[in-house]
Design a protein around this motif. Structure first.
Motif, PDB file in Angstrom:
ATOM      1  N   GLY A 168       0.233   0.437  24.844  1.00  0.00           N
ATOM      2  CA  GLY A 168      -0.753  -0.043  23.893  1.00  0.00           C
ATOM      3  C   GLY A 168      -1.238   1.067  22.991  1.00  0.00           C
ATOM      4  N   LEU A 169      -2.533   1.043  22.710  1.00  0.00           N
ATOM      5  CA  LEU A 169      -3.056   1.887  21.645  1.00  0.00           C
ATOM      6  C   LEU A 169      -4.386   2.531  22.023  1.00  0.00           C
ATOM      7  CD1 LEU A 169      -2.620   1.937  18.188  1.00  0.00           C
ATOM      8  CD2 LEU A 169      -4.916   1.042  18.548  1.00  0.00           C
ATOM      9  N   VAL A 170      -4.566   3.773  21.571  1.00  0.00           N
ATOM     10  CA  VAL A 170      -5.879   4.398  21.511  1.00  0.00           C
ATOM     11  C   VAL A 170      -6.388   4.202  20.083  1.00  0.00           C
ATOM     12  CG1 VAL A 170      -7.200   6.534  21.618  1.00  0.00           C
ATOM     13  CG2 VAL A 170      -5.406   6.121  23.292  1.00  0.00           C
ATOM     14  N   LEU A 171      -7.446   3.448  19.938  1.00  0.00           N
ATOM     15  CA  LEU A 171      -7.985   3.167  18.605  1.00  0.00           C
ATOM     16  C   LEU A 171      -8.950   4.268  18.195  1.00  0.00           C
ATOM     17  CD1 LEU A 171      -8.403   1.266  16.171  1.00  0.00           C
ATOM     18  CD2 LEU A 171     -10.274   0.198  17.469  1.00  0.00           C
ATOM     19  N   ASP A 172      -8.574   5.013  17.164  1.00  0.00           N
ATOM     20  CA  ASP A 172      -9.478   5.970  16.525  1.00  0.00           C
ATOM     21  C   ASP A 172      -9.563   5.561  15.068  1.00  0.00           C
ATOM     22  OD1 ASP A 172     -10.610   8.195  15.137  1.00  0.00           O
ATOM     23  OD2 ASP A 172     -10.194   9.447  16.867  1.00  0.00           O
ATOM     24  N   MET A 173     -10.578   4.762  14.755  1.00  0.00           N
ATOM     25  CA  MET A 173     -10.669   4.148  13.433  1.00  0.00           C
ATOM     26  C   MET A 173     -10.726   5.183  12.324  1.00  0.00           C
ATOM     27  SD  MET A 173     -12.845   3.104  15.952  1.00  0.00           S
ATOM     28  CE  MET A 173     -14.455   3.552  15.330  1.00  0.00           C
ATOM     29  N   VAL A 174     -11.368   6.338  12.608  1.00  0.00           N
ATOM     30  CA  VAL A 174     -11.625   7.325  11.570  1.00  0.00           C
ATOM     31  C   VAL A 174     -10.390   8.164  11.260  1.00  0.00           C
ATOM     32  CG1 VAL A 174     -13.205   9.152  10.845  1.00  0.00           C
ATOM     33  CG2 VAL A 174     -14.019   7.342  12.322  1.00  0.00           C
ATOM     34  N   ASN A 175      -9.505   8.338  12.237  1.00  0.00           N
ATOM     35  CA  ASN A 175      -8.274   9.092  11.982  1.00  0.00           C
ATOM     36  C   ASN A 175      -7.526   8.561  10.773  1.00  0.00           C
ATOM     37  OD1 ASN A 175      -8.598  10.817  14.119  1.00  0.00           O
ATOM     38  ND2 ASN A 175      -7.045   9.894  15.415  1.00  0.00           N
ATOM     39  N   SER A 176      -7.524   7.242  10.617  1.00  0.00           N
ATOM     40  CA  SER A 176      -6.697   6.622   9.584  1.00  0.00           C
ATOM     41  C   SER A 176      -7.251   6.767   8.181  1.00  0.00           C
ATOM     42  CB  SER A 176      -6.485   5.145   9.924  1.00  0.00           C
ATOM     43  OG  SER A 176      -5.693   5.014  11.097  1.00  0.00           O
ATOM     44  N   LEU A 177      -8.430   7.379   8.027  1.00  0.00           N
ATOM     45  CA  LEU A 177      -8.927   7.671   6.684  1.00  0.00           C
ATOM     46  C   LEU A 177      -7.969   8.605   5.945  1.00  0.00           C
ATOM     47  CD1 LEU A 177     -12.732   8.251   7.378  1.00  0.00           C
ATOM     48  CD2 LEU A 177     -11.689   6.263   6.288  1.00  0.00           C
ATOM     49  N   ALA A 178      -7.166   9.357   6.689  1.00  0.00           N
ATOM     50  CA  ALA A 178      -6.243  10.314   6.070  1.00  0.00           C
ATOM     51  C   ALA A 178      -5.087   9.625   5.361  1.00  0.00           C
ATOM     52  CB  ALA A 178      -5.706  11.269   7.130  1.00  0.00           C
ATOM     53  N   ILE A 179      -4.843   8.337   5.624  1.00  0.00           N
ATOM     54  CA  ILE A 179      -3.648   7.694   5.043  1.00  0.00           C
ATOM     55  C   ILE A 179      -3.783   7.347   3.555  1.00  0.00           C
ATOM     56  CG2 ILE A 179      -2.116   5.678   5.194  1.00  0.00           C
ATOM     57  CD1 ILE A 179      -2.426   5.755   8.176  1.00  0.00           C
ATOM     58  N   PRO A 180      -4.849   6.695   3.052  1.00  0.00           N
ATOM     59  CA  PRO A 180      -6.108   6.294   3.688  1.00  0.00           C
ATOM     60  C   PRO A 180      -6.126   4.808   4.000  1.00  0.00           C
ATOM     61  CG  PRO A 180      -6.393   6.328   1.323  1.00  0.00           C
ATOM     62  CD  PRO A 180      -4.929   6.641   1.585  1.00  0.00           C
ATOM     63  N   GLU A 181      -6.749   4.462   5.142  1.00  0.00           N
ATOM     64  CA  GLU A 181      -7.017   3.081   5.500  1.00  0.00           C
ATOM     65  C   GLU A 181      -8.443   2.998   6.035  1.00  0.00           C
ATOM     66  OE1 GLU A 181      -2.639   1.266   6.665  1.00  0.00           O
ATOM     67  OE2 GLU A 181      -3.926   2.035   8.276  1.00  0.00           O
ATOM     68  N   GLY A 182      -9.165   1.984   5.643  1.00  0.00           N
ATOM     69  CA  GLY A 182     -10.553   1.830   6.057  1.00  0.00           C
ATOM     70  C   GLY A 182     -10.684   1.547   7.540  1.00  0.00           C
ATOM     71  N   TRP A 183     -11.798   1.968   8.143  1.00  0.00           N
ATOM     72  CA  TRP A 183     -11.949   1.866   9.594  1.00  0.00           C
ATOM     73  C   TRP A 183     -12.021   0.415  10.063  1.00  0.00           C
ATOM     74  CZ3 TRP A 183     -16.015  -0.100  12.508  1.00  0.00           C
ATOM     75  CH2 TRP A 183     -17.189  -0.388  11.844  1.00  0.00           C
ATOM     76  N   LYS A 184     -12.574  -0.476   9.258  1.00  0.00           N
ATOM     77  CA  LYS A 184     -12.637  -1.881   9.663  1.00  0.00           C
ATOM     78  C   LYS A 184     -11.253  -2.530   9.599  1.00  0.00           C
ATOM     79  CE  LYS A 184     -17.466  -3.071   8.833  1.00  0.00           C
ATOM     80  NZ  LYS A 184     -18.403  -4.007   8.160  1.00  0.00           N
ATOM     81  N   TYR A 185     -10.521  -2.219   8.566  1.00  0.00           N
ATOM     82  CA  TYR A 185      -9.152  -2.744   8.450  1.00  0.00           C
ATOM     83  C   TYR A 185      -8.315  -2.301   9.643  1.00  0.00           C
ATOM     84  CZ  TYR A 185      -4.299  -2.985   6.823  1.00  0.00           C
ATOM     85  OH  TYR A 185      -2.952  -3.229   6.731  1.00  0.00           O
ATOM     86  N   VAL A 186      -8.395  -1.032   9.989  1.00  0.00           N
ATOM     87  CA  VAL A 186      -7.618  -0.485  11.106  1.00  0.00           C
ATOM     88  C   VAL A 186      -8.025  -1.161  12.416  1.00  0.00           C
ATOM     89  CG1 VAL A 186      -7.227   1.599  12.479  1.00  0.00           C
ATOM     90  CG2 VAL A 186      -7.177   1.715   9.974  1.00  0.00           C
ATOM     91  N   THR A 187      -9.323  -1.335  12.628  1.00  0.00           N
ATOM     92  CA  THR A 187      -9.804  -1.991  13.848  1.00  0.00           C
ATOM     93  C   THR A 187      -9.257  -3.409  13.959  1.00  0.00           C
ATOM     94  OG1 THR A 187     -11.835  -0.683  13.881  1.00  0.00           O
ATOM     95  CG2 THR A 187     -11.864  -2.771  15.074  1.00  0.00           C
ATOM     96  N   GLN A 188      -9.325  -4.172  12.888  1.00  0.00           N
ATOM     97  CA  GLN A 188      -8.857  -5.553  12.924  1.00  0.00           C
ATOM     98  C   GLN A 188      -7.361  -5.641  13.199  1.00  0.00           C
ATOM     99  OE1 GLN A 188     -10.399  -6.636   9.044  1.00  0.00           O
ATOM    100  NE2 GLN A 188     -12.095  -7.797   9.952  1.00  0.00           N
TER     101      GLN A 188
END
Length: 279
Positions: A168-188
């Protein structure tokens, strides 16, 4: 669900060599680095029953006696352990599963690196991960891949393809700002595969000259992460996931000042998240 800390709650306190190749001489070396046993002591003082290690303080590289003391102390204090590593290569993960079993850890956190390179192309992940699934099933250990530089939708598709309750996954919503992808989008997108959450609060503010933005960490509950929204979205997870506090304190003029800030933020973050996570 348990609340815990890990080696990235106290990255400055542990010390590190700067990973950014643009700053080859940058490093943080405390006079008295936080040890693995010291991390347990922090958790115990907070009344937390979960500690997750990480590759910035690899416990499997400790001297045998020190590693054994770490394990036994965790057991005496009733602290559950999770193992942190990086990489998806089969031989490496076989060794990490053995380490996890020795620690009594049911979860291994890793990064999607293959042969030492980050797999930004998520299509590379399923054929590699499938090799380790029989070992995970036999040993009763789960492998959780942390998001970051891989787009969330692609990572979800890769985990859908693997289709194993042991991966599965370790969800770190803030890591994905580097792509960038918003933390809510990543969580969903990633909630249905979430086995662990790295709770890292943050803020984004304008630079003084208004030309650009500054992204910095914050103590839990003082930034942009909406905790109730997050936990509600994570109802889509079929797992009894744990929440690990991570911190991004900005560097101060002196290393000790940064360490002091980091430790103060931990003190502020635990009681805030305790309002939502009672263990």
């Amino acid at each position: 669900m348990k609340l815990g800390v890990n080696t990235y709650t106290y990255m400055w306190s542990i010390g590190f060599k700067g990973p950014n190749p643009a700053f080859p001489d940058s490093e943080a070396r405390p006079d008295t680095p936080l040890t693995a046993l010291g991390l347990l002591e922090k958790a115990h003082a907070f009344g937390l029953n979960l500690v997750q290690t990480g590759p910035n303080l690899p416990v499997d590289k400790l001297p045998a006696a020190e590693f054994e003391t770490f394990i036994q102390t965790a057991r005496e204090w009733g602290i559950k352990l999770e193992l942190g590593t990086r990489g998806l290569d089969y031989d490496h993960l076989v060794k990490q599963v053995a380490v996890a079993k020795r620690m009594g850890a049911k979860l291994i956190r890793t990064l999607p690196e293959i042969a030492g390179k980050y797999a930004t192309d998520a299509r590379l992940i399923p054929p590699v991960v499938r090799q380790i699934v029989p070992v995970l099933e036999r040993e009763g250990v789960r492998l959780a891949i942390e998001n970051g530089k891989t787009p969330a939708a692609d990572l979800r598709a890769a985990l859908d393809e693997v289709n194993s309750p042991h991966v599965g996954l370790v969800l770190d919503m803030v890591n994905s700002l580097a792509i960038p992808e918003g933390w809510k989008y990543v969580t969903q997108r990633l909630a249905p595969h979430t086995m662990c959450v790295h709770y890292k609060d943050f803020t984004i503010k304008r630079a003084w000259h208004m030309m650009g933005f500054i992204c910095e960490g914050m103590p839990a509950g003082q930034g942009l992460v909406e905790t109730e929204w997050l936990l509600n979205e994570l109802k889509a997870s079929p797992y009894d996931y744990n929440v690990i506090i991570e911190l991004w304190p900005p560097e101060q003029s002196k290393l000790q000042d940064t360490i002091n800030l980091e430790q103060a933020w931990a003190v502020e973050s635990v009681p805030y998240l305790r309002k939502f996570i009672k263990d």
